[in-house]
Motif scaffolding. Sequence first.
Motif, mmCIF file in Angstrom:
data_model
loop_
_atom_site.group_PDB
_atom_site.id
_atom_site.type_symbol
_atom_site.label_atom_id
_atom_site.label_comp_id
_atom_site.label_asym_id
_atom_site.label_seq_id
_atom_site.Cartn_x
_atom_site.Cartn_y
_atom_site.Cartn_z
ATOM 1 N N ASN A 789 0.830 -1.215 0.000
ATOM 2 C CA ASN A 789 0.000 0.000 0.000
ATOM 3 C C ASN A 789 0.865 1.266 0.000
ATOM 4 N N ALA A 790 2.221 1.074 -0.064
ATOM 5 C CA ALA A 790 3.140 2.205 0.066
ATOM 6 C C ALA A 790 3.476 2.860 -1.267
ATOM 7 N N TYR A 791 2.975 2.233 -2.345
ATOM 8 C CA TYR A 791 3.297 2.789 -3.660
ATOM 9 C C TYR A 791 2.609 4.146 -3.802
ATOM 10 N N PRO A 792 3.334 5.201 -4.131
ATOM 11 C CA PRO A 792 2.746 6.543 -4.185
ATOM 12 C C PRO A 792 1.572 6.617 -5.162
ATOM 13 N N GLU A 793 0.439 7.200 -4.721
ATOM 14 C CA GLU A 793 -0.763 7.258 -5.558
ATOM 15 C C GLU A 793 -0.517 8.092 -6.816
ATOM 16 N N THR A 794 0.293 9.144 -6.698
ATOM 17 C CA THR A 794 0.571 9.977 -7.891
ATOM 18 C C THR A 794 1.311 9.177 -8.954
ATOM 19 N N GLU A 795 2.174 8.230 -8.493
ATOM 20 C CA GLU A 795 2.912 7.397 -9.446
ATOM 21 C C GLU A 795 1.980 6.374 -10.101
ATOM 22 N N ILE A 796 1.008 5.859 -9.315
ATOM 23 C CA ILE A 796 0.030 4.909 -9.895
ATOM 24 C C ILE A 796 -0.791 5.632 -10.950
ATOM 25 N N PHE A 829 -4.617 -0.400 -13.463
ATOM 26 C CA PHE A 829 -4.024 0.500 -12.460
ATOM 27 C C PHE A 829 -5.106 1.314 -11.753
ATOM 28 N N LEU A 830 -6.259 1.507 -12.480
ATOM 29 C CA LEU A 830 -7.342 2.308 -11.921
ATOM 30 C C LEU A 830 -7.843 1.731 -10.603
ATOM 31 N N LEU A 836 -8.504 9.133 -5.700
ATOM 32 C CA LEU A 836 -8.648 9.653 -7.066
ATOM 33 C C LEU A 836 -9.441 8.703 -7.978
ATOM 34 N N LYS A 837 -9.757 7.519 -7.461
ATOM 35 C CA LYS A 837 -10.366 6.503 -8.316
ATOM 36 C C LYS A 837 -11.693 6.996 -8.909
#
Length: 841
Positions: A789-796, A829-830, A836-837
């Motif tokens: 869950n640590a993956y940055p949301e902006t990068e996703i 990825f969505l 932001l989803k």
Amino acid sequence: QVEEGAVSLWNWAVVKHTHAVVSDEQKAKLRFVACRLISLCEGRDPPEGTIRRQILMSMKTGKGWIDVGKADLADEFLESALSNTEKLYAKLRQGSDGEADIHKHRADVEKNLFKVLSYQAESVLAQGDFQKAVTCVQRCKDILVKLPKETSYLSILCYNFGVETHELKRYEESSFWLSQSYDIGKMDKKYSIGKEMQAKVLRLLATTYFEWDCRLYLDKALKAINLANQVNLHPAGFFLKVKILLKSGASDEDINAALAEFLHFEMSLDFCLNAAKLLLEHGRESVGLDFLKSVPERFESSPDLGKITLLHIEFLLQNKKELLAKQKIEEIIIGHYTGKQLLPEILNRLHIILWDRAAKHYEEKSYSEALHWYNYSVSFYTPGQIDQNLAKLQRNMASCYFHLKQVDKAKEAVKEAERCDPNSIFTKFSLYKIAVLENDTDKAVETVIEMGKLTEKSSQDEDNLRVDKSTGTNLLSLAAQIALENDQQIVAIKALEYLSEHLRDCRQLFAALKCLIRLMLSKVIAEKEGKRDEDITSILTYLNLAHKRLAESFTEEEFTGDMRILEAHWFRKVAWNLAVQFKDSPEKMRDFFVLSFKLSQFCPSDKAVLIAQKTCLLMAAAVDLEMGRQQITPSEQTELFSQALQHLQTCKDIWKVLKLTGDFAKDPTDTLLLLYEFEARSKLNDPTLHNFMEPVWEQPQIEMKTLEIIASLAMESPARYPVLCKKALKSALNLHRKQTVIDAVKFSKCLHSLINIALPTGLTDVDTCVLQEVWDYFEDALSVVSSTNAYPETEILWLMTRAWNTGIFQYTAGKYKEAEQWCGLGMRFLNHLGSLKKSYE
């Protein structure tokens, strides 16, 4: 034929020597050969002519060796001449007819025998055999009865022996030979050596007794000199007699009696003065002064009469009778202005006496008394006269006034000196002292500059006799000292700057440079930042000069190896500290680090020095790279990057040696060297860059951060190496995957950069292989996104957008299947978006 050849060689040597073609020694060698050849031709019973020729050639060969200082080589030939003389006499007797013939032949032979014996005496005496020489001379004396014409020759020969042994301080032998010379010289009145020569012999005999032991041989010395004076009265005889009497401690009456003997004799003024001086030097004040007083009567018309007064003044001063001496000097001054001037050379001598006396009082710090004597000297100059000696005199007086705190009078004296000799460095120095005392900084600096220029000029002009370079540097050194004592820092700096340019003495130079650096540092600290640059540049100049002089070769007497090391350590540490201190000025910091490195090269390469050298070069390279990154011209960038590369190459060599001295596992130097060199090479567009990087990819211990920096540098302007960038990022990504727990943030950034370089934004026509490669990167990203869950949301969001846009580009190109796949990838990825989803669903 051999005999003819020998005679021809002999005659050739004589002719060539006459024309100065061969030297005396070469002539002696040629005669030696000719004589040896003649002796080979000798039969059992040679004729009279052959024997006579052999005698002549042997005598002259022996004499030739004596004259060139090789007496030992003469003996053989003189013995041969003696032997052949006996042969000749025997042969003549055989053919003689009666007693008259025998006497005639004997006289003929005795002439040769006399010559050979006299030569033998010369030879053996030169070899130190006194007794044999006496024997030879005695035999000559025996023959002399029959050869009276040789009286003068033998007398002079003995005199020469006496001179030679006297010079060697062999007084006993000398006295013997001189006595012999005198006795022989009077054996025959007709052929004697003459009265002048006899007196000369006796004077030297008296001198020999005098120097040997005056007290022991006093009577003999006096007897010899009295006899010499009876034979031929001469000033030298008078002088010697007085010396002997003085040495023996004779009474004043005896000395006066000796003086009376010569009163009627005509002697020069200088001779009389020397006699008076001799008496006065031996403490015979009353006799000396009486004699001195009698001299003017004999030389009333002489223009040199002033010499007598001068000697009188010197005597009074030597005996600490200054008051009487002053009276005499004042009489001379009055005479100078009433038509009784001294001759120029005598006046010059008087000036010297006055200056010496003034200097003596100056050294004793009796400045008023020194001025009194200088004023006597001034009295002989006319008003307005221009003379360099007068300028020097005024400067000396100014120095006295300085010590007496009489600045106004000092200024007047210096002004007069400037009028007489304006371009003298000594005059400039006097002006400088006044400026310092009056706290006139501008004037002091101006005069120091003028002194420096004069010193510079003297070093360029070897014929300049007015001021040599050491005088200039000594005065500049003194100027700096005076400025420091009076708290005039700016003036001291200027003096020391000129001094450091011209000092040849290493110890003095480095002392001056140290003082300069300390003064300039205190000045820099007190200044505002805007005014510092010029002074920092000056400090760099001083350090560069120190490096230049340390690099010169010196003898151990001038500057030992240990001294060089100590000085180098001091200057390198200063340069290091300044580099650290001026970190806000990158260029200056770089220059100080480079200088510190250069100076450290004169120090032993121990671990501490090697570490310092490595650090200096790394810092210098880092500054060059940083400056190269700025917005400057391409040529300036190339110069800076090339310079950085040079520093790094030297640093790598030092680092190799340093790693042998201990454990440097945690030291980051290897990484820094790699990154700095990569940056320099890449920005210089080095064609060997790919080869340089090959070993790097194979390094097992390389860090992810290092690879990411390499990737960034590979694309930093003016470098552009996408292949190397991509390779570095892929290697970094692989290392991320191998981590037990993946750092999602760092992984995301690395992946982001890799996708950007592999799939540039906006491309529609992309190769299938490239799309497949990039697809794999997206799959890697999904894998990590799904597991944490640590993956940055902006990068996703960025990954989703890039995948979707790639699908749209494929759709636009009519590649519907690929478009569906990429858009579907974006939809995957969505699902991992958070807040932001909803916005993107």
